[in-house]
Write a protein that holds these residues in place. Structure first.
Motif, PDB file in Angstrom:
ATOM      1  N   CYS A  92      13.935   3.467   0.375  1.00 22.36           N
ATOM      2  CA  CYS A  92      13.139   4.482  -0.316  1.00 22.36           C
ATOM      3  C   CYS A  92      11.645   4.333  -0.043  1.00 22.36           C
ATOM      4  CB  CYS A  92      13.430   4.452  -1.813  1.00 22.36           C
ATOM      5  SG  CYS A  92      15.117   4.946  -2.164  1.00 22.36           S
ATOM      6  N   GLY A  93      11.284   3.396   0.814  1.00 21.83           N
ATOM      7  CA  GLY A  93       9.888   3.327   1.282  1.00 21.83           C
ATOM      8  C   GLY A  93       9.673   4.332   2.400  1.00 21.83           C
ATOM      9  N   ILE A 102      12.822   9.781   4.476  1.00 26.27           N
ATOM     10  CA  ILE A 102      14.206  10.218   4.638  1.00 26.27           C
ATOM     11  C   ILE A 102      15.140   9.414   3.731  1.00 26.27           C
ATOM     12  CG2 ILE A 102      14.677   8.798   6.722  1.00 26.27           C
ATOM     13  CD1 ILE A 102      15.951  12.351   6.157  1.00 26.27           C
ATOM     14  N   GLY A 103      14.899   8.120   3.618  1.00 30.09           N
ATOM     15  CA  GLY A 103      15.737   7.281   2.743  1.00 30.09           C
ATOM     16  C   GLY A 103      15.591   7.724   1.295  1.00 30.09           C
ATOM     17  N   TYR A 104      14.381   8.060   0.917  1.00 29.44           N
ATOM     18  CA  TYR A 104      14.120   8.507  -0.450  1.00 29.44           C
ATOM     19  C   TYR A 104      14.874   9.811  -0.741  1.00 29.44           C
ATOM     20  CZ  TYR A 104      11.596  10.172  -4.521  1.00 29.44           C
ATOM     21  OH  TYR A 104      11.290  10.650  -5.778  1.00 29.44           O
ATOM     22  N   LEU A 137       0.809  -1.218   0.000  1.00 29.70           N
ATOM     23  CA  LEU A 137       0.000   0.000   0.000  1.00 29.70           C
ATOM     24  C   LEU A 137       0.849   1.277   0.000  1.00 29.70           C
ATOM     25  CD1 LEU A 137      -2.791  -1.034   2.536  1.00 29.70           C
ATOM     26  CD2 LEU A 137      -2.940  -0.933   0.033  1.00 29.70           C
ATOM     27  N   GLY A 138       2.075   1.161   0.468  1.00 30.77           N
ATOM     28  CA  GLY A 138       2.950   2.347   0.486  1.00 30.77           C
ATOM     29  C   GLY A 138       2.415   3.463   1.362  1.00 30.77           C
ATOM     30  N   THR A 139       1.863   3.108   2.521  1.00 28.39           N
ATOM     31  CA  THR A 139       1.191   4.138   3.357  1.00 28.39           C
ATOM     32  C   THR A 139       2.167   5.163   3.923  1.00 28.39           C
ATOM     33  OG1 THR A 139       1.355   2.623   5.222  1.00 28.39           O
ATOM     34  CG2 THR A 139      -0.745   2.677   4.041  1.00 28.39           C
ATOM     35  N   ARG A 140       3.456   4.783   4.028  1.00 31.95           N
ATOM     36  CA  ARG A 140       4.413   5.753   4.580  1.00 31.95           C
ATOM     37  C   ARG A 140       4.655   6.902   3.624  1.00 31.95           C
ATOM     38  NH1 ARG A 140       9.278   1.985   5.523  1.00 31.95           N
ATOM     39  NH2 ARG A 140       8.115   0.806   3.976  1.00 31.95           N
ATOM     40  N   PHE A 141       4.198   6.746   2.397  1.00 30.40           N
ATOM     41  CA  PHE A 141       4.484   7.776   1.406  1.00 30.40           C
ATOM     42  C   PHE A 141       3.234   8.473   0.886  1.00 30.40           C
ATOM     43  CE2 PHE A 141       8.989   7.761   0.104  1.00 30.40           C
ATOM     44  CZ  PHE A 141       9.045   9.082  -0.346  1.00 30.40           C
ATOM     45  N   LEU A 142       2.138   8.357   1.660  1.00 29.65           N
ATOM     46  CA  LEU A 142       0.917   9.067   1.265  1.00 29.65           C
ATOM     47  C   LEU A 142       1.124  10.567   1.457  1.00 29.65           C
ATOM     48  CD1 LEU A 142      -1.767   6.694   2.783  1.00 29.65           C
ATOM     49  CD2 LEU A 142      -1.489   7.277   0.360  1.00 29.65           C
TER      50      LEU A 142
END
Ligand code: UTP
Length: 302
Positions: free
Chosen positions: A261-262, A265-267, A16-21
């Motif tokens: 990148c999920g 900060i990593g991204y 779902l990639g919720t950390r990147f909403l």
């Protein structure tokens, strides 16, 4: 040592990639670009360099952009042809080499990484295969190419599954699958047990599992009928624990640079790092960063 070929790479991209909403509401996390290339393309290139010829993407309803990315785009190709832009045409053609085939399978509910891999089982057969989590970006071609090759060499010796591991901070163990290691050599361990996201102070070690796996049929079998584990998800960690009874499990410690990148900060870190080496923008970007740093050190400067 027997010759082993690993032809298939699985890309579970149905999370779902919720950390990147909100960015990931309608855009797959794996399509976020690092400078000008989506995360998933970096992972595909890494797998192809390691010899993968069949790429299996486990996708979901909201991830059509991924299959579109690896397909032809006739309108775009036509427009570039009309303009005589051979360079960009070659760039599009190089996204997937002709000898490589892509297959897409839907995961209807995001029931976890283990479940996503089990969705691919019907086309995996009995041969070993790689799994790459595209949001773990391994910096530099040499390191990333070498990691899958190292994993294959360990599999050739042991005939069992192989994990990529990284030494993580004590405060971070609860974000990883953690192994109980027995040293084999400098970089290789035999895994006695695993735990999924243990609490700080309860971890077997500080060796965390990162997003590259070489898995075998025993792991697919272990996934069958597995009950949900931590977070209510079907956990790959649980299947690996089950499979240890049937095939020895090993890990290799990755000592290159990895960007998660999920996480935001990593991204951001990956964007800076890749920006600083990108042929087209590195000089301008370095000048910009230099200026920015001088301002951060001395805010009176503008
Ligand atoms: P993550 O743990 O990063 O989860 O999944 P996520 O849902 O993508 O992201 P957050 O935590 O909500 O921000 C690890 C990998 O497993 C895939 C993801 O796409 C990612 O590559 N995955 C996860 C699936 O394919 N299906 C799932 O049900 C869960």
């Amino acid at each position: 040592m027997s010759e082993v070929r690993v032809r298939t790479a699985v890309f579970p991209v149905a999370g779902l990639g919720t950390r990147f909403l909100p960015a990931t509401k309608a855009t797959p996390k794996e399509m976020l670009p690092i400078v000008d290339k989506p995360l998933v393309q970096y992972a595909v290139e890494e797998a192809v360099r390691a010899g993968a010829e069949l790429l299996v993407f486990v996708t979901s309803r909201t991830k059509n952009a991924i299959s579109d990315h690896f397909d032809r785009s006739y309108e775009l190709e036509r427009a570039l042809e009309d303009r005589g832009d051979r360079e960009k045409l070659a760039l599009l053609e190089s996204i997937v080499p002709e000898s490589v085939h892509c297959v897409y399978i839907r995961q209807s509910h995001p029931l976890g990484l283990g479940h996503a891999i089990a969705c691919a089982a019907p086309i995996l057969g009995k041969d070993p295969f790689y799994v790459l989590l595209a949001d773990d970006l391994l910096y530099g071609e040499e390191e990333s190419g070498a990691l899958l090759e190292t994993m294959k060499a360990i599999h050739a010796r042991t005939a069992g599954p192989v994990l990529a591991l990284e030494s993580v901070e004590e405060s971070e163990v609860s974000r990883y699958g953690i192994v109980d290691p027995e040293a084999v050599d400098d970089r290789t361990v035999r895994v006695r047990r695993l735990q999924e996201k243990p609490r700080m102070g309860e971890a077997y070690s500080r060796l965390g599992v990162i997003g590259r796996y070489l898995l075998t049929f025993e792991v697919l079998e272990a996934l069958q009928g597995l009950e949900p584990g931590v977070g209510g998800e079907i956990q790959l960690t649980d299947a690996l624990s089950r499979a240890i009874a049937r095939a020895p499990l090993h890990g290799t410690v990755f000592d290159g640079r990895r960007f998660d990148c999920g996480s935001k900060i990593g991204y951001l870190q990956a964007c800076v790092e890749y920006g600083l080496t990108h042929d087209e923008v590195r000089e301008e970007f370095r000048d910009y960063l230099g200026e920015k740093l001088r301002f951060l050190v001395d805010p009176k400067r503008r």
